[in-house]
Write an enzyme that holds these catalytic residues in place. Structure first.
Site, PDB file in Angstrom:
ATOM      1  N   CYS A   6      18.947  23.190 -42.843  1.00  0.00           N
ATOM      2  CA  CYS A   6      20.389  23.034 -43.247  1.00  0.00           C
ATOM      3  C   CYS A   6      20.704  22.453 -44.330  1.00  0.00           C
ATOM      4  CB  CYS A   6      20.983  22.114 -42.035  1.00  0.00           C
ATOM      5  SG  CYS A   6      20.913  22.887 -40.210  1.00  0.00           S
TER       6      CYS A   6
HETATM    7  N1  LIG Z   1      18.456  23.989 -36.505  1.00  0.00           N
HETATM    8  C1  LIG Z   1      19.490  23.360 -36.836  1.00  0.00           C
HETATM    9  O1  LIG Z   1      19.375  22.088 -36.611  1.00  0.00           O
HETATM   10  C2  LIG Z   1      21.258  23.814 -37.088  1.00  0.00           C
HETATM   11  C3  LIG Z   1      22.013  22.746 -36.990  1.00  0.00           C
HETATM   12  C4  LIG Z   1      23.415  23.202 -37.424  1.00  0.00           C
HETATM   13  C5  LIG Z   1      23.499  24.664 -37.839  1.00  0.00           C
HETATM   14  N2  LIG Z   1      22.383  25.706 -37.855  1.00  0.00           N
HETATM   15  C6  LIG Z   1      22.863  26.897 -38.171  1.00  0.00           C
HETATM   16  O2  LIG Z   1      22.581  27.758 -37.213  1.00  0.00           O
HETATM   17  C7  LIG Z   1      22.234  29.126 -37.394  1.00  0.00           C
HETATM   18  C8  LIG Z   1      20.791  29.621 -36.664  1.00  0.00           C
HETATM   19  O3  LIG Z   1      19.980  28.594 -37.167  1.00  0.00           O
HETATM   20  P1  LIG Z   1      18.516  28.298 -36.167  1.00  0.00           P
HETATM   21  O4  LIG Z   1      17.973  26.876 -36.731  1.00  0.00           O
HETATM   22  O5  LIG Z   1      19.036  28.476 -34.741  1.00  0.00           O
HETATM   23  O6  LIG Z   1      17.589  29.471 -36.487  1.00  0.00           O
HETATM   24  P2  LIG Z   1      16.360  29.790 -35.866  1.00  0.00           P
HETATM   25  O7  LIG Z   1      15.537  30.716 -36.895  1.00  0.00           O
HETATM   26  O8  LIG Z   1      15.631  28.838 -35.075  1.00  0.00           O
HETATM   27  O9  LIG Z   1      16.820  31.191 -34.985  1.00  0.00           O
HETATM   28  C9  LIG Z   1      17.590  32.144 -35.015  1.00  0.00           C
HETATM   29  C10 LIG Z   1      17.373  33.372 -34.031  1.00  0.00           C
HETATM   30  O10 LIG Z   1      17.927  34.370 -34.618  1.00  0.00           O
HETATM   31  C11 LIG Z   1      17.000  35.604 -34.101  1.00  0.00           C
HETATM   32  N3  LIG Z   1      17.492  36.518 -35.029  1.00  0.00           N
HETATM   33  C12 LIG Z   1      16.969  36.804 -36.390  1.00  0.00           C
HETATM   34  N4  LIG Z   1      17.782  38.144 -36.650  1.00  0.00           N
HETATM   35  C13 LIG Z   1      18.454  38.442 -35.782  1.00  0.00           C
HETATM   36  C14 LIG Z   1      19.267  39.793 -35.361  1.00  0.00           C
HETATM   37  N5  LIG Z   1      19.525  40.470 -36.323  1.00  0.00           N
HETATM   38  N6  LIG Z   1      19.684  39.910 -34.395  1.00  0.00           N
HETATM   39  C15 LIG Z   1      19.459  38.916 -33.325  1.00  0.00           C
HETATM   40  N7  LIG Z   1      18.598  37.678 -33.423  1.00  0.00           N
HETATM   41  C16 LIG Z   1      17.977  37.710 -34.518  1.00  0.00           C
HETATM   42  C17 LIG Z   1      15.568  35.100 -34.605  1.00  0.00           C
HETATM   43  O11 LIG Z   1      14.381  35.907 -33.814  1.00  0.00           O
HETATM   44  C18 LIG Z   1      15.600  33.447 -34.058  1.00  0.00           C
HETATM   45  O12 LIG Z   1      15.333  33.682 -32.565  1.00  0.00           O
HETATM   46  C19 LIG Z   1      21.880  29.028 -39.015  1.00  0.00           C
HETATM   47  O13 LIG Z   1      22.790  29.302 -39.772  1.00  0.00           O
HETATM   48  C20 LIG Z   1      21.774  27.550 -39.302  1.00  0.00           C
HETATM   49  O14 LIG Z   1      22.152  27.055 -40.578  1.00  0.00           O
HETATM   50  C21 LIG Z   1      21.327  25.337 -37.700  1.00  0.00           C
END
Ligand SMILES: NC(=O)c1ccc[n+]([C@@H]2O[C@H](COP(=O)([O-])OP(=O)(O)OC[C@H]3O[C@@H](n4cnc5c(N)ncnc54)[C@H](O)[C@@H]3O)[C@@H](O)[C@H]2O)c1
Length: 454
Positions: free
Chosen positions: A286
């Site tokens: 992030c």
């Molecule tokens: N990790 C954090 O602490 C956090 C906090 C706030 C916001 N975010 C935001 O949330 C969003 C997701 O982050 P995350 O950390 O959960 O990511 P992550 O990589 O842990 O998870 C994303 C998931 O999406 C899946 N994926 C990818 N492409 C896909 C598609 N086309 N269709 C379906 N699934 C698909 C991946 O296989 C994975 O399981 C991002 O925008 C991030 O900036 C993350």
């Protein structure tokens, strides 16, 4: 349902919001992207009595969930198993099943591309995959962090083109940023207030109803763009303040003043101050990334984001400062970086998690290796480095064992992450020399010449 609005009136003063007109309760939802954000959110909805269909392109995650297994360290397997057994949570790679649900929540990655520009391709792929299966009245909510306009321009256009339906008329569209803080026991998904912005008042109403099933406090805002912008403000605020203390760390160090003691002193002020802490650089999915989503979008409006750029510059230079301190510490014992055995303690980007994406530890490993050091890492949460797009050459590297002979065999141990499960007393006894970027050795009795703050 507890509705929190941004005005200062108490719940009693406020007229009953129009949002609570009788609408059917949403019982079936899909969550797309079952990662660090999507899985805890799915579980929170499932625990609240909503049937959740998890959608992901990663078949391993889908299989694990259907077998009742967690693949995220701080999400307990029993929590997943309970919801799967109760038939509240099911996972699939079949996007056609979106036609079974009332709402779709999108939590896919939003990284930067090679030129450090926003990469919203995962959002658009998801839009293309779900669009043909949207029904009239389905609600689509984007949660991925992104620049203002993604929901009502990019995602909207993709969904309309693929479905033949019109957003705001045939289906509902909203943005609600995730505020996940992995491994923070005080940050429970259901307890953290949730911002929601809709494309139309009806979209907002439906989205507020959805989240109110699972989240205690839902905060409606006037548009998707305000919700998108608020999430960026939250993360830019962190990035800028971390850069500030990183800069002060260097200035005060030259004056012989310890930044950690200064912050501890300043935070006794009961108002107008919030502590941020220095470190070896920014990490995670992030804070190093999200601010640049705004930088990119601001250019379209002929604005430059100088605070964001400056903070990025300072935070990015931190690993160089740490390497400089490593060189000083080794030099003090008549050694050079070249040929020295250096252990990075902590590969994860923050304490007590197994997530090492964007971790500054990788930059430290690279920089020290480039200078001829023999590098290794120890991290109780990352026993082996999984394949990543960014650091493919470290794939398969294993955490070295935590034993006296192994640890004392290194010329220097560089503390990059302050995991609580590491025994710093043992480290003090075993290590030849320690460079501490997290101030964890402050409370451990040790010869001062052995520890170098960085
Ligand atoms: N990790 C954090 O602490 C956090 C906090 C706030 C916001 N975010 C935001 O949330 C969003 C997701 O982050 P995350 O950390 O959960 O990511 P992550 O990589 O842990 O998870 C994303 C998931 O999406 C899946 N994926 C990818 N492409 C896909 C598609 N086309 N269709 C379906 N699934 C698909 C991946 O296989 C994975 O399981 C991002 O925008 C991030 O900036 C993350």
């Amino acid at each position: 349902m507890q509705l929190s609005t941004l005005d200062s009136r108490t719940t009693e003063d406020r007229p009953e919001p129009s949002l609570v007109s009788p609408l059917p309760i949403l019982t079936d939802i899909a969550v797309v992207g079952l990662g660090y954000v999507g899985l805890p959110l799915s579980l929170q909805f499932a625990r609240s009595g909503v049937n959740v269909l998890g959608l992901d392109v990663d078949a391993d995650k889908v299989n694990a969930l259907n077998e009742g297994r967690s693949y995220i360290k701080h999400v307990a397997t029993e929590t997943v198993a309970d919801q799967v057994k109760a038939n509240r949570l099911e996972a699939t790679t079949d996007f056609a099943r979106v036609d079974e649900v009332d709402a779709v929540i999108i939590c896919v990655p939003t990284p930067l591309n090679k030129n450090r520009e926003p990469d919203i391709s995962f959002i658009l792929q998801t839009g293309r995959a779900i669009a043909p299966h949207l029904r009239k009245g389905t609600l689509v909510v984007l949660e991925s962090t992104t620049y203002p306009g993604t929901t009502d321009e990019d995602l909207r256009a993709t969904l309309e083109a693929g479905s033949g339906l019109k957003a705001g008329e045939d289906f509902h569209l909203a943005f609600s940023p995730e505020r996940e803080d992995p491994a923070n026991p005080d940050s429970k998904v259901g307890e953290v207030p949730k911002l929601v912005g809709g494309l139309t008042p009806a979209c907002l109403e439906k989205a507020v109803r959805l989240y109110s099933r699972a989240i205690k406090t839902v905060v409606p805002v006037s548009s998707c763009r305000v919700a998108e912008a608020a999430k960026l403000l939250e993360n830019i605020f962190r990035s800028v303040n971390i850069a500030l203390v990183n800069e002060l760390k260097l200035v005060y160090a030259s004056m012989g003043i310890d930044i950690w003691e200064v912050i501890a002193a300043a935070k006794t002020k009961p108002f107008g101050f919030m502590p941020f802490y220095p470190g070896p650089g920014l990490g995670g999915h992030c804070i190093p990334i999200d601010p640049f989503y705004l930088t990119w979008k601001a250019r379209e409006f002929e604005h430059s984001t100088r605070f964001i750029e400056l903070a990025g510059e300072i935070n990015t230079s931190m690993p160089d400062y740490v390497v400089h301190r490593v060189a000083e510490a080794l030099n003090n014992s008549g050694k050079a970086i070249k040929g020295s055995r250096i252990l990075i303690l902590g590969l994860a980007y923050k304490p007590n998690v197994d997530d090492e994406r964007e971790s500054p530890s990788y930059r430290l490993l690279e920089k020290l290796k480039q200078r001829g050091a023999i590098v290794a890492y120890h991290d109780p949460h990352v026993p082996v480095i999984r394949p990543t797009r960014e650091h493919p050459h470290w794939t398969g590297t294993k955490s070295v064992p935590w034993t006296r002979p192994t640890i004392s065999g290194f010329d220097l141990v560089l503390i990059a992450t302050a995991h609580a499960s590491v025994n710093y007393r043992e480290l003090a006894d075993w290590a030849q020399c320690i460079v501490d970027t997290r101030n964890v050795m402050a409370g451990v009795q040790i010869a001062s010449a052995k520890v170098w703050k960085a």
